[in-house]
Design a protein around this motif. Structure first.
Motif, PDB file in Angstrom:
ATOM      1  N   LYS A  38      18.877  28.373  36.529  1.00 52.04           N
ATOM      2  CA  LYS A  38      19.464  29.244  35.342  1.00 52.04           C
ATOM      3  C   LYS A  38      20.745  28.888  35.153  1.00 52.04           C
ATOM      4  O   LYS A  38      21.639  28.474  36.036  1.00 52.04           O
ATOM      5  N   PRO A  39      21.320  28.771  33.967  1.00 45.94           N
ATOM      6  CA  PRO A  39      20.501  29.081  32.745  1.00 45.94           C
ATOM      7  C   PRO A  39      19.503  27.810  32.695  1.00 45.94           C
ATOM      8  O   PRO A  39      19.884  26.713  32.846  1.00 45.94           O
ATOM      9  N   TYR A  40      18.513  28.118  31.986  1.00 50.41           N
ATOM     10  CA  TYR A  40      17.220  27.214  31.796  1.00 50.41           C
ATOM     11  C   TYR A  40      17.863  26.121  31.018  1.00 50.41           C
ATOM     12  O   TYR A  40      18.268  26.240  29.919  1.00 50.41           O
ATOM     13  N   GLY A  41      17.293  24.732  31.343  1.00 49.90           N
ATOM     14  CA  GLY A  41      17.495  23.616  30.496  1.00 49.90           C
ATOM     15  C   GLY A  41      17.219  22.345  31.474  1.00 49.90           C
ATOM     16  O   GLY A  41      17.694  22.515  32.598  1.00 49.90           O
ATOM     17  N   PRO A  42      16.497  21.315  30.721  1.00 49.89           N
ATOM     18  CA  PRO A  42      16.023  20.233  31.698  1.00 49.89           C
ATOM     19  C   PRO A  42      17.227  19.175  32.096  1.00 49.89           C
ATOM     20  O   PRO A  42      17.179  18.436  32.880  1.00 49.89           O
ATOM     21  N   GLY A  43      18.269  19.326  31.236  1.00 52.09           N
ATOM     22  CA  GLY A  43      19.364  18.396  31.231  1.00 52.09           C
ATOM     23  C   GLY A  43      19.044  16.993  31.064  1.00 52.09           C
ATOM     24  O   GLY A  43      17.801  16.417  30.349  1.00 52.09           O
ATOM     25  N   ASP A  44      19.696  16.047  31.323  1.00 50.07           N
ATOM     26  CA  ASP A  44      19.524  14.448  31.080  1.00 50.07           C
ATOM     27  C   ASP A  44      18.740  14.111  32.371  1.00 50.07           C
ATOM     28  O   ASP A  44      19.345  13.400  33.284  1.00 50.07           O
ATOM     29  N   PHE A  45      17.517  14.284  32.349  1.00 47.01           N
ATOM     30  CA  PHE A  45      16.897  13.978  33.519  1.00 47.01           C
ATOM     31  C   PHE A  45      16.131  12.485  33.567  1.00 47.01           C
ATOM     32  O   PHE A  45      16.075  11.740  32.620  1.00 47.01           O
ATOM     33  N   ARG A  46      15.808  12.025  34.803  1.00 49.09           N
ATOM     34  CA  ARG A  46      15.148  10.919  34.792  1.00 49.09           C
ATOM     35  C   ARG A  46      13.879  11.055  36.118  1.00 49.09           C
ATOM     36  O   ARG A  46      14.182  11.758  36.998  1.00 49.09           O
ATOM     37  N   ILE A  47      12.852  10.570  35.997  1.00 53.27           N
ATOM     38  CA  ILE A  47      11.828  10.576  36.876  1.00 53.27           C
ATOM     39  C   ILE A  47      11.161   9.336  37.461  1.00 53.27           C
ATOM     40  O   ILE A  47      11.181   8.278  36.387  1.00 53.27           O
ATOM     41  N   GLY A 378      14.258  14.954  26.790  1.00 58.33           N
ATOM     42  CA  GLY A 378      13.226  13.780  27.171  1.00 58.33           C
ATOM     43  C   GLY A 378      14.190  12.753  26.978  1.00 58.33           C
ATOM     44  O   GLY A 378      15.190  12.476  26.620  1.00 58.33           O
ATOM     45  N   TYR A 379      13.320  11.456  27.311  1.00 56.18           N
ATOM     46  CA  TYR A 379      14.057  10.179  27.355  1.00 56.18           C
ATOM     47  C   TYR A 379      12.938   9.066  27.548  1.00 56.18           C
ATOM     48  O   TYR A 379      11.486   9.454  27.626  1.00 56.18           O
ATOM     49  N   TYR A 380      13.270   7.963  26.967  1.00 59.33           N
ATOM     50  CA  TYR A 380      12.233   6.794  26.958  1.00 59.33           C
ATOM     51  C   TYR A 380      12.868   5.846  28.215  1.00 59.33           C
ATOM     52  O   TYR A 380      13.650   5.486  28.133  1.00 59.33           O
ATOM     53  N   ASP A 381      11.805   5.547  29.036  1.00 61.02           N
ATOM     54  CA  ASP A 381      12.038   4.690  30.175  1.00 61.02           C
ATOM     55  C   ASP A 381      11.932   3.141  29.863  1.00 61.02           C
ATOM     56  O   ASP A 381      10.530   3.073  29.540  1.00 61.02           O
ATOM     57  N   VAL A 382      12.544   2.350  29.500  1.00 56.86           N
ATOM     58  CA  VAL A 382      12.495   1.057  28.998  1.00 56.86           C
ATOM     59  C   VAL A 382      11.733   0.100  30.169  1.00 56.86           C
ATOM     60  O   VAL A 382      11.291  -1.004  29.512  1.00 56.86           O
ATOM     61  N   GLN A 383      11.881   0.344  31.347  1.00 56.13           N
ATOM     62  CA  GLN A 383      11.470  -0.386  32.307  1.00 56.13           C
ATOM     63  C   GLN A 383       9.783  -0.137  32.506  1.00 56.13           C
ATOM     64  O   GLN A 383       9.163  -1.023  32.776  1.00 56.13           O
ATOM     65  N   THR A 384       9.449   0.997  32.362  1.00 58.22           N
ATOM     66  CA  THR A 384       8.095   1.499  32.627  1.00 58.22           C
ATOM     67  C   THR A 384       7.237   1.466  31.345  1.00 58.22           C
ATOM     68  O   THR A 384       5.834   1.687  31.447  1.00 58.22           O
ATOM     69  N   GLY A 385       7.931   1.889  30.299  1.00 56.75           N
ATOM     70  CA  GLY A 385       7.257   2.249  28.797  1.00 56.75           C
ATOM     71  C   GLY A 385       6.851   3.745  28.926  1.00 56.75           C
ATOM     72  O   GLY A 385       6.132   4.006  28.044  1.00 56.75           O
ATOM     73  N   THR A 386       7.366   4.481  29.737  1.00 57.22           N
ATOM     74  CA  THR A 386       6.885   6.055  29.755  1.00 57.22           C
ATOM     75  C   THR A 386       7.664   6.847  28.842  1.00 57.22           C
ATOM     76  O   THR A 386       9.005   6.583  29.227  1.00 57.22           O
ATOM     77  N   ARG A 387       7.368   7.540  28.148  1.00 57.01           N
ATOM     78  CA  ARG A 387       8.145   8.657  27.351  1.00 57.01           C
ATOM     79  C   ARG A 387       7.649   9.965  28.040  1.00 57.01           C
ATOM     80  O   ARG A 387       6.676  10.232  27.955  1.00 57.01           O
ATOM     81  N   TRP A 388       9.084  10.738  28.252  1.00 58.74           N
ATOM     82  CA  TRP A 388       9.004  12.028  28.726  1.00 58.74           C
ATOM     83  C   TRP A 388       9.549  13.079  27.793  1.00 58.74           C
ATOM     84  O   TRP A 388      10.267  12.921  27.038  1.00 58.74           O
ATOM     85  N   ARG A 391       9.157  20.779  26.745  1.00 60.74           N
ATOM     86  CA  ARG A 391       8.996  21.870  25.566  1.00 60.74           C
ATOM     87  C   ARG A 391       8.582  23.241  26.341  1.00 60.74           C
ATOM     88  O   ARG A 391       7.705  23.123  26.969  1.00 60.74           O
ATOM     89  N   GLY A 392       9.382  24.066  26.021  1.00 59.87           N
ATOM     90  CA  GLY A 392       9.352  25.271  27.025  1.00 59.87           C
ATOM     91  C   GLY A 392       9.657  25.024  28.530  1.00 59.87           C
ATOM     92  O   GLY A 392      10.415  24.530  28.769  1.00 59.87           O
ATOM     93  N   TYR A 393       8.796  25.453  29.324  1.00 61.73           N
ATOM     94  CA  TYR A 393       9.034  24.742  30.626  1.00 61.73           C
ATOM     95  C   TYR A 393       7.788  23.732  31.084  1.00 61.73           C
ATOM     96  O   TYR A 393       7.689  23.441  32.275  1.00 61.73           O
ATOM     97  N   SER A 394       7.255  23.244  29.975  1.00 63.33           N
ATOM     98  CA  SER A 394       6.105  22.175  30.414  1.00 63.33           C
ATOM     99  C   SER A 394       6.790  20.883  30.127  1.00 63.33           C
ATOM    100  O   SER A 394       7.566  20.431  29.099  1.00 63.33           O
ATOM    101  N   LEU A 395       6.533  20.045  31.198  1.00 61.81           N
ATOM    102  CA  LEU A 395       6.783  18.377  31.229  1.00 61.81           C
ATOM    103  C   LEU A 395       5.632  17.634  30.860  1.00 61.81           C
ATOM    104  O   LEU A 395       4.485  17.843  31.346  1.00 61.81           O
ATOM    105  N   TYR A 396       5.671  16.746  29.802  1.00 64.11           N
ATOM    106  CA  TYR A 396       4.785  15.813  29.250  1.00 64.11           C
ATOM    107  C   TYR A 396       5.202  14.234  29.401  1.00 64.11           C
ATOM    108  O   TYR A 396       6.230  14.003  29.372  1.00 64.11           O
TER     109      TYR A 396
END
Length: 401
Positions: A38-47, A378-388, A391-396
């Protein structure tokens, strides 16, 4: 009977929504991503796999005094529990930057927190090394006569164990750091107001200031910045700024080991938004047509400003594609398979939809994809080609190879 059909219809809509969200363009990975911070927000995340790390700028959490049943019924306004919470300057002074880490299916732990209203970071590919720059201004201060800006306090931090322990590096507090661009944990650049550029060869123990391109500074604005600074896969630092007198964007290049940036090329009548360069130094530029937005007269600001992708190959500048004006581009990536990925927003919709356009033939043809309403992060991983996407609390996630 009518009520029964309403219930069935709602269930069908929910089912369709679930199918679209999980097995259509996007795959749902989590339903409560970073929900408890809290307060909610995903930030500049990496996975990476099941592991998550995020750099998050956060406002202070506000608390309110409880209301009686009579006050609720009378619609009496909520009252903050402490006086400072009602003061915008005091709230700004209590903003922080956090580094959070953990696994997708568990509560992320707080690994670092510092008071800050501005921050940028760099995370090494193996996640061991983190550089973090912060900026903080006392918003309760009053400006002195003739003072254009309040002073900012700048700090630089480093961790070499995924954020478990931190070292505050030596850095002049009055020298802003806006961007970090690193090749590896030992070699990198800092870019700040002025604009100014510094380089380290020894992991931040020492910094050398480098000259900036002639014409990039504004004598009347000590906080002038480049329009764009990008570090390519070829380890070349490229700086772009708009030359109003010539009506061109000038792009300068600084190879690692060199001390003075050299002008590489110019783009007439466009502002540079992003630059991507591969190991062969093929340079792709995303630009917006026209002069910088806030330099335009107010009557010209609503004119169409198409996004354009250009290519520079050390010899010639080629215009690859101009998008429809309603598609505003913010970022350009090189995909792992050598494609080009345009990242932007469709501004013709009421709330704005995220869009991407992908080209696998060097920018000749593009496939535009509507990704849905604008995401919270969200972000785009240029190494793996995965886009994250969050929205809301859901991660896609989805794959763009």
């Amino acid at each position: 009977m009518a009520r029964r059909w309403v219930v069935i219809s709602l269930l069908l809509l929910l089912a369709v929504g679930y199918v679209v969200g999980s097995s259509g363009m996007w795959d749902r990975v989590s339903n409560d991503f970073m929900k408890k911070d809290k307060p909610y927000g995903p930030g500049d995340f990496r996975i990476r796999g099941k592991n998550v790390i995020s750099m998050k700028l956060a406002k202070p959490e506000l608390m309110f005094k409880p209301r009686s049943a009579e006050e609720i019924e009378a619609n009496v306004s909520l009252e903050v529990s402490e006086a400072w919470m009602a003061n915008p300057s005091e709230r700004a002074n209590r903003r922080t930057v956090r580094i959070l880490a953990g696994e997708l299916d568990s509560l992320l732990s707080l690994r670092f927190e510092e008071t800050a209203q501005q921050a940028d970071w760099w995370l090494s590919p193996n996640w061991d090394t983190i550089y973090l720059a912060t900026g903080w201004t006392d918003r309760t201060q009053e400006s002195l006569p003739g003072q254009r800006y309040l002073p900012q306090l700048t700090q630089l931090f480093k961790s070499t164990d995924q954020g478990q322990e931190w070292e505050k590096l030596r850095w002049p507090e009055d020298q802003n750091i806006t961007f970090l661009r690193f090749i590896d944990p030992q070699r990198g650049y800092l870019i700040g107001w002025g604009p100014r550029v510094w380089r380290t060869r020894d992991g931040g123990d020492h910094w050398d200031e480098l000259p900036v391109p002639e014409g990039s500074r504004d004598p009347e604005n000590p906080r002038q910045q480049f329009d764009l600074v990008a570090l390519g896969q070829d380890h070349v630092l490229r700086m772009a700024f708009y030359d109003h007198a010539a009506d061109v964007s000038r792009i300068y290049a600084l190879s690692w080991g060199e001390d003075i940036p050299q002008q590489a090329f110019t783009i007439p009548g466009h502002v540079v938004m992003d630059i991507a360069a591969n190991t062969e130094s093929n340079v792709y530029v995303l630009a917006t047509q026209g002069a910088p937005y806030f330099s335009l007269p107010s009557e010209e600001r609503d004119a169409p400003r198409p996004s354009v992708v250009w290519r520079w190959n050390d010899d010639s500048l080629d215009k690859l594609h101009e998008f429809l004006p309603e598609l505003k581009g913010y970022a350009l990536y090189l995909t792992p398979s050598g494609g080009l990925l345009f990242d932007g927003v469709n501004e013709s919709t009421l709330l704005g939809n995220d869009v991407v356009a992908v080209s696998y033939d060097g920018g000749g043809s593009w496939k535009i994809q509507n990704e849905g309403r604008s995401a919270q992060g969200g972000y785009y991983d240029v190494q793996t080609g995965t886009r994250w996407r969050v929205r809301g609390y859901s991660l896609y996630q989805r794959e763009i190879p």
